[in-house]
Each structure stands twice: as C-alpha cells, then as structure tokens.
Write an enzyme that holds these catalytic residues in place. Structure first.
Site, short mmCIF file in Angstrom:
data_model
loop_
_atom_site.label_atom_id
_atom_site.label_comp_id
_atom_site.label_asym_id
_atom_site.label_seq_id
_atom_site.Cartn_x
_atom_site.Cartn_y
_atom_site.Cartn_z
N ASP A 1 1.25 1.35 3.27
CA ASP A 1 2.51 2.10 3.44
C ASP A 1 3.65 1.09 3.52
O ASP A 1 4.73 1.30 2.96
CB ASP A 1 2.49 2.92 4.74
CG ASP A 1 1.64 4.17 4.65
OD1 ASP A 1 1.47 4.71 3.53
OD2 ASP A 1 1.14 4.62 5.69
N LYS B 1 -4.09 7.02 11.77
CA LYS B 1 -3.64 5.69 11.33
C LYS B 1 -3.61 4.68 12.48
O LYS B 1 -3.77 3.48 12.27
CB LYS B 1 -2.25 5.77 10.70
CG LYS B 1 -2.26 6.41 9.32
CD LYS B 1 -0.88 6.39 8.69
CE LYS B 1 -0.93 7.07 7.33
NZ LYS B 1 0.37 7.01 6.63
#
Length: 285
Positions: A111, A75
């Site tokens: 997220d 990420k």
C-alpha cells in the site's frame, strides 16, 4: 500451453468482507501476461482472533501458497504472527502482503510503495502540500509513510481515534512533518492535497469523510476506496475542478508490487489495469 502441467502458483487474500475484491482478477491476469498460471483464493474469515489467524497463517506453507495479501480488518493484527517484516512494513506497522518462502512468512507493505508511485504518476514527482490525511488505520498509516517520503511535505492527520493519529505522528517523528489535527476542518484549511484513508464512502456507505463545502478547485484529492470508484468525495472534487485520483490507481499499484514480491516477476501494468476494470465494472453499474 507450455505451462499446462506446471502447478499453478497459489496466492490468496485474507480479510472480510472481500467478495468484491479485484485482487483475484488482477493477479491471475498478471500471471498469464508473464507466462505463468496462478490461482488466487479469497480467504474470507470474519472476526478471527489471534489464535485463529495464527492457525490460518501456519497452514499457508504446507498447503503450498507462494504468498497472500491481507486486507481489512487484519493488516495490523497479523504483524506479531510473522517471522519477519520488511523495513517498510515495520515503518508502517501494517502488512498487506505476506511472502511465503521456505516455510517462513515475511510481511511487506505495498500500500505504501504503490500509493507513492500512483501519486507521482497522477500529480507529478513532488505533489503539493500541505496534505490533509483522513484516517490513521491500516491504509492511512501506509499513506502517511508514503507521504513522508516526499521531502518537506507537511501531513495533517485526522482520525476519529486521536490516540491512533498520535501514534502514527510519533512513529514518523524525525522523518516527516506530521501534525495531528483534532478536526477535519482544521486539517483541510489551506491544504493543497487531501487523501481519504478511511472506508467512508465505500458502498453501501454513501457518506463523505470531509464536508464537501471544504473542497477547493486548486486542490488534489484522492480516495483509497475503490467500490465505488467515484465516491461522493471524488465526484464533488471533480465537479468543482479539483484534480482527482480514484482508488483504482492505489489498487493496481499495490497489486503490481505484491505480484513482483510473490513471483519475482514484473507484470505489465496494462494486464492488471484491464483485469481491474473488468472486475469493478459490475460494481459501477
């Protein structure tokens, strides 16, 4: 079938290990619900360095991908390899969604947006703080930025690597009240909320990021992990009467936001919820 001959939308997930991911089921079900066909490919690459990641990312457009999700451990490492970042991804310093358009790759962070929405749904428009946040990695950073969006909420951040926690606090300076705590006990003392943003408690690990004796009935507790849904942390929180939110909500909401970015279409939450539940049922058994 109206779309029988149309090429399916090609989506995927880059990370490792990802065999148990619910993402293929969720995105393919979402597509079907809005009259599209999608194929969601798991791209499991372990130990990829920057050169290997760059090669992988540069192949997405020629192969015909509309977008990919990114999970642990990439990420953060994909950031410098993208053409552009959304303001949210830039604020978080991590990307979990890459949209492919006209050969260009743009990083987003759902997220962050997904967690904020899930939290409001579970605990109301203004969740009570202070909030103890364990973990300042990819998902922890997204949660920190999401929490910063709730006015006046104090975030107490703990990470095994204090420098990581310090960097997140520095990035949010002026936007949120973030206090770096050296010990979990200090962060949880008097906190109204608790978020586990670490992989601790994810199978096969049966650990807990917080000594369970620190939990209190008046708290709300949530976990980013979804295999198992009921981690030791959440099981104990529910047992003593604290309000809980499992990783299911974050998983579904980040996927809903990613699907909208990939396709320009809003999928019904119910389609993703059913697909998620079917996908994780074998893990819960």
């Amino acid at each position: 079938m109206a779309h029988g001959h149309a090429r399916p939308i090609l989506l995927g997930l880059i990370g490792s290990p990802i065999a148990h991911s619910a993402s293929p089921a969720m995105h393919e079900a979402a597509a079907a619900a809005v009259g599209l066909r999608a194929h969601y490919q798991l791209i499991d690459v372990a130990g990829a360095d920057a050169a290997r990641l760059r090669g992988l990312l540069s192949s997405l457009a020629p192969i015909g991908f509309s977008g990919v999700n990114v999970t642990y451990p990439y990420k953060e490492s994909v950031l410098p390899l993208l053409d552009d970042l959304s303001p949210g991804a830039r604020a978080v310093g991590a990307v979990n969604t890459i949209v492919v358009r006209d050969g260009r790759l743009t990083g987003h962070n759902t997220d962050m947006t997904g967690f904020a929405r899930a939290l409001r749904q579970a605990f109301g428009p203004n969740p009570e703080g202070p909030v103890a946040l364990i973990g300042a990695g990819g998902v922890g950073k997204a949660v920190a930025v999401a929490l910063a969006g709730f006015p006046g909420l104090e975030v107490r951040l703990v990470d095994a690597d204090p420098a990581k926690a310090g960097a997140v606090a520095a990035a949010l300076e002026g936007h949120a009240r973030v206090r770096v705590c050296p010990r979990v006990e200090e962060a949880v003392e008097g906190a109204r909320g608790l978020v586990n943003g670490t992989p601790v408690g994810m199978l096969p690990d049966r650990g807990t990021p917080v000594p369970l004796a620190l939990l209190r009935p008046g708290m709300w507790v949530t976990d980013a992990v979804y295999s198992p849904l009921w981690t030791p942390l959440l099981t104990e929180a529910a047992r003593i009467g604290a309000r809980t939110m499992t990783g299911r909500e974050l998983a579904i909401h980040q996927a809903l936001d990613a699907f909208a970015l990939f396709t320009g279409r809003e999928a019904p939450a119910s389609a993703m919820e059913r697909a998620f539940d079917r996908a994780v049922a074998p893990l819960a058994a």
